[in-house]
Design an enzyme around this catalytic site. Structure first.
Site, PDB file in Angstrom:
ATOM      1  N   THR A   1       0.820  -1.212   0.000  1.00  0.00           N
ATOM      2  CA  THR A   1       0.000   0.000   0.000  1.00  0.00           C
ATOM      3  C   THR A   1       0.853   1.261   0.000  1.00  0.00           C
ATOM      4  O   THR A   1       2.001   1.246   0.466  1.00  0.00           O
ATOM      5  CB  THR A   1      -0.909  -0.018   1.253  1.00  0.00           C
ATOM      6  OG1 THR A   1      -1.481   1.273   1.439  1.00  0.00           O
ATOM      7  CG2 THR A   1      -0.116  -0.336   2.516  1.00  0.00           C
ATOM      8  N   ASP A   2       0.252   2.361  -0.461  1.00  0.00           N
ATOM      9  CA  ASP A   2       0.940   3.657  -0.378  1.00  0.00           C
ATOM     10  C   ASP A   2       0.992   4.181   1.057  1.00  0.00           C
ATOM     11  O   ASP A   2       1.718   5.135   1.348  1.00  0.00           O
ATOM     12  CB  ASP A   2       0.270   4.693  -1.302  1.00  0.00           C
ATOM     13  CG  ASP A   2      -1.189   4.983  -0.962  1.00  0.00           C
ATOM     14  OD1 ASP A   2      -1.756   4.310  -0.076  1.00  0.00           O
ATOM     15  OD2 ASP A   2      -1.771   5.901  -1.587  1.00  0.00           O
ATOM     16  N   GLU A   3       0.199   3.573   1.964  1.00  0.00           N
ATOM     17  CA  GLU A   3       0.109   4.116   3.328  1.00  0.00           C
ATOM     18  C   GLU A   3       1.420   3.972   4.099  1.00  0.00           C
ATOM     19  O   GLU A   3       1.615   4.625   5.118  1.00  0.00           O
ATOM     20  CB  GLU A   3      -1.051   3.453   4.088  1.00  0.00           C
ATOM     21  CG  GLU A   3      -2.352   3.596   3.311  1.00  0.00           C
ATOM     22  CD  GLU A   3      -3.615   3.302   4.104  1.00  0.00           C
ATOM     23  OE1 GLU A   3      -3.586   3.345   5.344  1.00  0.00           O
ATOM     24  OE2 GLU A   3      -4.648   3.029   3.456  1.00  0.00           O
TER      25      GLU A   3
ATOM     26  N   TYR B   1      -2.066  -0.580  10.932  1.00  0.00           N
ATOM     27  CA  TYR B   1      -2.142  -1.239   9.624  1.00  0.00           C
ATOM     28  C   TYR B   1      -0.923  -0.897   8.777  1.00  0.00           C
ATOM     29  O   TYR B   1      -0.222  -1.792   8.287  1.00  0.00           O
ATOM     30  CB  TYR B   1      -3.434  -0.832   8.897  1.00  0.00           C
ATOM     31  CG  TYR B   1      -3.407  -1.149   7.408  1.00  0.00           C
ATOM     32  CD1 TYR B   1      -3.351  -2.462   6.953  1.00  0.00           C
ATOM     33  CD2 TYR B   1      -3.427  -0.123   6.449  1.00  0.00           C
ATOM     34  CE1 TYR B   1      -3.309  -2.756   5.591  1.00  0.00           C
ATOM     35  CE2 TYR B   1      -3.395  -0.403   5.087  1.00  0.00           C
ATOM     36  CZ  TYR B   1      -3.328  -1.721   4.665  1.00  0.00           C
ATOM     37  OH  TYR B   1      -3.289  -2.010   3.314  1.00  0.00           O
TER      38      TYR B   1
ATOM     39  N   LYS C   1       2.146  -3.272   7.332  1.00  0.00           N
ATOM     40  CA  LYS C   1       2.473  -3.437   5.907  1.00  0.00           C
ATOM     41  C   LYS C   1       3.917  -2.993   5.638  1.00  0.00           C
ATOM     42  O   LYS C   1       4.633  -3.613   4.842  1.00  0.00           O
ATOM     43  CB  LYS C   1       1.492  -2.648   5.036  1.00  0.00           C
ATOM     44  CG  LYS C   1       0.073  -3.197   5.004  1.00  0.00           C
ATOM     45  CD  LYS C   1      -0.050  -4.606   4.435  1.00  0.00           C
ATOM     46  CE  LYS C   1       0.204  -4.663   2.950  1.00  0.00           C
ATOM     47  NZ  LYS C   1      -0.128  -6.027   2.413  1.00  0.00           N
TER      48      LYS C   1
HETATM   49  P1  NAD Z   1      -9.379  -7.617   2.070  1.00  0.00           P
HETATM   50  O1  NAD Z   1      -9.381  -7.340   3.532  1.00  0.00           O
HETATM   51  O2  NAD Z   1     -10.608  -7.351   1.272  1.00  0.00           O
HETATM   52  O3  NAD Z   1      -9.004  -9.161   1.801  1.00  0.00           O
HETATM   53  C1  NAD Z   1      -7.982  -9.810   2.476  1.00  0.00           C
HETATM   54  C2  NAD Z   1      -8.106 -11.304   2.197  1.00  0.00           C
HETATM   55  O4  NAD Z   1      -7.029 -11.975   2.871  1.00  0.00           O
HETATM   56  C3  NAD Z   1      -9.411 -11.923   2.704  1.00  0.00           C
HETATM   57  O5  NAD Z   1      -9.948 -12.788   1.734  1.00  0.00           O
HETATM   58  C4  NAD Z   1      -8.968 -12.699   3.932  1.00  0.00           C
HETATM   59  O6  NAD Z   1      -9.785 -13.822   4.210  1.00  0.00           O
HETATM   60  C5  NAD Z   1      -7.559 -13.096   3.566  1.00  0.00           C
HETATM   61  N1  NAD Z   1      -6.712 -13.345   4.733  1.00  0.00           N
HETATM   62  C6  NAD Z   1      -6.575 -12.567   5.842  1.00  0.00           C
HETATM   63  N2  NAD Z   1      -5.733 -13.138   6.715  1.00  0.00           N
HETATM   64  C7  NAD Z   1      -5.295 -14.305   6.131  1.00  0.00           C
HETATM   65  C8  NAD Z   1      -4.395 -15.307   6.522  1.00  0.00           C
HETATM   66  N3  NAD Z   1      -3.762 -15.263   7.712  1.00  0.00           N
HETATM   67  N4  NAD Z   1      -4.176 -16.340   5.688  1.00  0.00           N
HETATM   68  C9  NAD Z   1      -4.812 -16.405   4.479  1.00  0.00           C
HETATM   69  N5  NAD Z   1      -5.692 -15.473   4.063  1.00  0.00           N
HETATM   70  C10 NAD Z   1      -5.921 -14.437   4.873  1.00  0.00           C
HETATM   71  O7  NAD Z   1      -8.145  -6.828   1.500  1.00  0.00           O
HETATM   72  P2  NAD Z   1      -7.948  -6.110   0.085  1.00  0.00           P
HETATM   73  O8  NAD Z   1      -8.515  -4.751   0.155  1.00  0.00           O
HETATM   74  O9  NAD Z   1      -8.381  -7.035  -0.973  1.00  0.00           O
HETATM   75  O10 NAD Z   1      -6.363  -5.962   0.065  1.00  0.00           O
HETATM   76  C11 NAD Z   1      -5.537  -6.981  -0.501  1.00  0.00           C
HETATM   77  C12 NAD Z   1      -4.084  -6.564  -0.378  1.00  0.00           C
HETATM   78  O11 NAD Z   1      -3.893  -5.337  -1.063  1.00  0.00           O
HETATM   79  C13 NAD Z   1      -3.635  -6.321   1.060  1.00  0.00           C
HETATM   80  O12 NAD Z   1      -2.334  -6.811   1.210  1.00  0.00           O
HETATM   81  C14 NAD Z   1      -3.678  -4.817   1.208  1.00  0.00           C
HETATM   82  O13 NAD Z   1      -2.734  -4.375   2.156  1.00  0.00           O
HETATM   83  C15 NAD Z   1      -3.310  -4.382  -0.189  1.00  0.00           C
HETATM   84  N6  NAD Z   1      -3.826  -3.071  -0.616  1.00  0.00           N
HETATM   85  C16 NAD Z   1      -5.145  -2.766  -0.471  1.00  0.00           C
HETATM   86  C17 NAD Z   1      -5.623  -1.532  -0.923  1.00  0.00           C
HETATM   87  C18 NAD Z   1      -7.090  -1.161  -0.839  1.00  0.00           C
HETATM   88  O14 NAD Z   1      -7.458  -0.031  -1.194  1.00  0.00           O
HETATM   89  N7  NAD Z   1      -7.984  -2.065  -0.415  1.00  0.00           N
HETATM   90  C19 NAD Z   1      -4.742  -0.617  -1.496  1.00  0.00           C
HETATM   91  C20 NAD Z   1      -3.389  -0.957  -1.628  1.00  0.00           C
HETATM   92  C21 NAD Z   1      -2.940  -2.198  -1.192  1.00  0.00           C
HETATM   93  P1  TYD Z   2     -10.855   3.681   4.101  1.00  0.00           P
HETATM   94  O1  TYD Z   2     -11.764   3.253   2.997  1.00  0.00           O
HETATM   95  O2  TYD Z   2     -10.998   3.037   5.444  1.00  0.00           O
HETATM   96  O3  TYD Z   2      -9.363   3.546   3.533  1.00  0.00           O
HETATM   97  P2  TYD Z   2      -7.956   4.081   4.178  1.00  0.00           P
HETATM   98  O4  TYD Z   2      -8.170   4.479   5.578  1.00  0.00           O
HETATM   99  O5  TYD Z   2      -7.102   2.858   4.047  1.00  0.00           O
HETATM  100  O6  TYD Z   2      -7.531   5.215   3.295  1.00  0.00           O
HETATM  101  O7  TYD Z   2     -11.032   5.241   4.300  1.00  0.00           O
HETATM  102  C1  TYD Z   2     -10.797   6.153   3.236  1.00  0.00           C
HETATM  103  C2  TYD Z   2     -10.934   7.538   3.797  1.00  0.00           C
HETATM  104  O8  TYD Z   2     -12.295   7.753   4.202  1.00  0.00           O
HETATM  105  C3  TYD Z   2     -10.096   7.758   5.052  1.00  0.00           C
HETATM  106  O9  TYD Z   2      -9.567   9.098   5.024  1.00  0.00           O
HETATM  107  C4  TYD Z   2     -11.090   7.604   6.193  1.00  0.00           C
HETATM  108  C5  TYD Z   2     -12.383   8.087   5.584  1.00  0.00           C
HETATM  109  N1  TYD Z   2     -13.613   7.444   6.115  1.00  0.00           N
HETATM  110  C6  TYD Z   2     -14.693   8.232   6.546  1.00  0.00           C
HETATM  111  O10 TYD Z   2     -14.651   9.474   6.498  1.00  0.00           O
HETATM  112  N2  TYD Z   2     -15.817   7.598   7.028  1.00  0.00           N
HETATM  113  C7  TYD Z   2     -15.915   6.249   7.102  1.00  0.00           C
HETATM  114  O11 TYD Z   2     -16.947   5.733   7.593  1.00  0.00           O
HETATM  115  C8  TYD Z   2     -14.808   5.447   6.637  1.00  0.00           C
HETATM  116  C9  TYD Z   2     -14.864   3.952   6.688  1.00  0.00           C
HETATM  117  C10 TYD Z   2     -13.687   6.082   6.147  1.00  0.00           C
END
Ligand code: NAD
Ligand code: TYD
Length: 352
Positions: free
Chosen positions: A132-134, A158, A162
């Site tokens: 992630t960019d975070e 989180y 990461k």
């Molecule tokens: P998500 O929470 O929707 O899905 C995570 C998946 O991992 C789930 O299916 C869960 O069951 C599985 N999981 C969790 N713990 C596990 C374990 N111990 N063993 C096996 N499986 C396990 O997450 P996402 O949003 O799909 O993110 C996927 C990846 O991308 C993550 O690594 C996250 O850090 C990264 N990422 C997410 C975003 C975003 O905007 N959602 C952005 C950048 C990077």
């Molecule tokens: P989120 O989707 O949780 O992603 P991340 O925290 O990983 O960026 O949140 C995106 C942005 O939206 C973040 O600045 C927090 C804000 N947010 C709200 O304002 N209200 C909400 O109920 C949630 C879940 C997030």
């Protein structure tokens, strides 16, 4: 075949579906099915022999060893993680366990397996870490966007977990020569997004006539990328990324949270008007998230320069597809709003 971890989650399931639509190469999908993992995301693959699902934990070394030696994947794409910042504030333990220890376990299993490979199989093997960019922390309004050379300054449990996993991946390359790739992507949105995250939460709350909780002043900025563009970026890096390198993936689309919420409301006004009035009437400012990062932005020039990747969707096209998907998939939404989901809403929102 390829091994995907976390392939029943939001991005992982989109990746598996896209992969199998574009390639003959089978997918071995290892997922622990936590609250965020959902086999309904993969329902369209029922009966597809190119998709092998294994219910298990990336922290289970014996299981991972056995999967690697039996299926001999040519790459591991590591998506599995705990992924929600608010949950990491309420309970960081699971983030350390899966994101840090789980990644360590996977790296060790991959290293042992890679050590058994020879010739082309060894040379072509890849461990692709999805991050992630975070990890880069928070930007000030006029700072340039995150480049791959930015220092790591994670601020939430989180992002710290990461960042730790990214460092492990880097070290396994430098110390052991493991052929790794890392991608750091901005906020994704699109189909199968669990409604604890901003965009799907706003859609499902609006449709239910519930308040739309905006943290703090709503002026926090994120870069938003349609999930299928993230998947194509990962495929590009897997195919052509230089070993040991990291690639930022982003949408060139910085937006304030309040503008995201207003865009969702306007689309719902158009596509599913509410007789009670415009959805924006439901916007409710609530207590901010502790340690809330103010701004993320991605400089995605490296992946464009080296691999020719750019997002296909603009935010306008991607968010319209997303809202339409949620309107057409009411059953999926109803199924994920289980008792555990309601417990989470109470834990996160009741005291705000
Ligand atoms: P998500 O929470 O929707 O899905 C995570 C998946 O991992 C789930 O299916 C869960 O069951 C599985 N999981 C969790 N713990 C596990 C374990 N111990 N063993 C096996 N499986 C396990 O997450 P996402 O949003 O799909 O993110 C996927 C990846 O991308 C993550 O690594 C996250 O850090 C990264 N990422 C997410 C975003 C975003 O905007 N959602 C952005 C950048 C990077
Ligand atoms: P989120 O989707 O949780 O992603 P991340 O925290 O990983 O960026 O949140 C995106 C942005 O939206 C973040 O600045 C927090 C804000 N947010 C709200 O304002 N209200 C909400 O109920 C949630 C879940 C997030």
């Amino acid at each position: 075949m390829i091994l995907v971890t976390g392939g029943a989650g939001f991005i992982g399931s989109n990746f598996v579906l896209d992969w199998l639509a574009q390639s003959d190469e089978p997918v071995l999908n290892l997922d622990a099915l936590t609250y965020a993992g959902n086999l309904a995301n993969l329902a369209s693959l029922h009966g597809n022999s190119r998709h092998v699902f294994v219910h298990g934990d990336i922290g289970d070394r014996a299981l991972v060893d056995q999967l690697l030696s039996t299926h001999q994947p040519r790459a591991i794409l590591h998506f599995a993680a705990e992924s929600h910042v608010d949950r990491s504030i309420h309970g960081p333990g699971a983030f350390m366990k899966t994101n840090v220890e789980g990644t360590f376990n996977l790296l060790e299993a991959a290293r042992a397996y890679w050590g058994t490979l020879q010739g082309d199989a060894k040379a072509n093997f890849r461990f692709h870490h999805v991050s992630t960019d975070e990890v880069y922390g928070s930007l000030k309004p006029k700072d340039p966007p995150f480049a791959e050379t930015n220092p790591y300054e994670p601020n939430s449990p989180y992002s710290a977990s990461k960042a730790a996993s990214d460092h492990l991946v880097r070290a396994w390359h430098h110390t052991y020569g493991l052929p790794v790739l890392t991608t750091n992507c901005s906020n994704n949105y699109g189909p199968y997004h669990f409604p604890e995250k901003l965009i799907p939460l706003m859609i499902v709350n609006a449709l239910a006539g519930k308040p739309l909780p905006v943290y703090g002043d709503g002026q926090q900025i994120r870069d938003w990328l349609y999930v299928k563009d993230h998947c194509s970026g990962i495929r590009a890096v897997l195919a052509g990324g230089r070993l040991g390198e990291t690639y930022n993936i982003g949408g060139w689309n910085e937006m304030a949270n309040i503008d995201i919420v207003k865009t969702v409301c306007a689309l719902l006004d158009e596509l599913r008007p509410d007789p009670a009035g415009p959805y924006a009437r439901l916007i409710t400012y609530v207590t901010d998230r502790p340690g809330h990062d103010r701004r993320y932005a991605i400089d995605a020039r490296k992946i464009e320069r080296e691999l020719g990747w750019r997002p296909a969707e603009t935010f306008a096209t991607g968010i319209r597809k997303t809202v339409q998907w949620y309107l057409s998939n009411a059953e999926w939404v109803a199924n994920v709003q289980s008792g555990a989901y309601k417990d989470w809403l109470a834990a996160n929102y009741q005291a705000r």
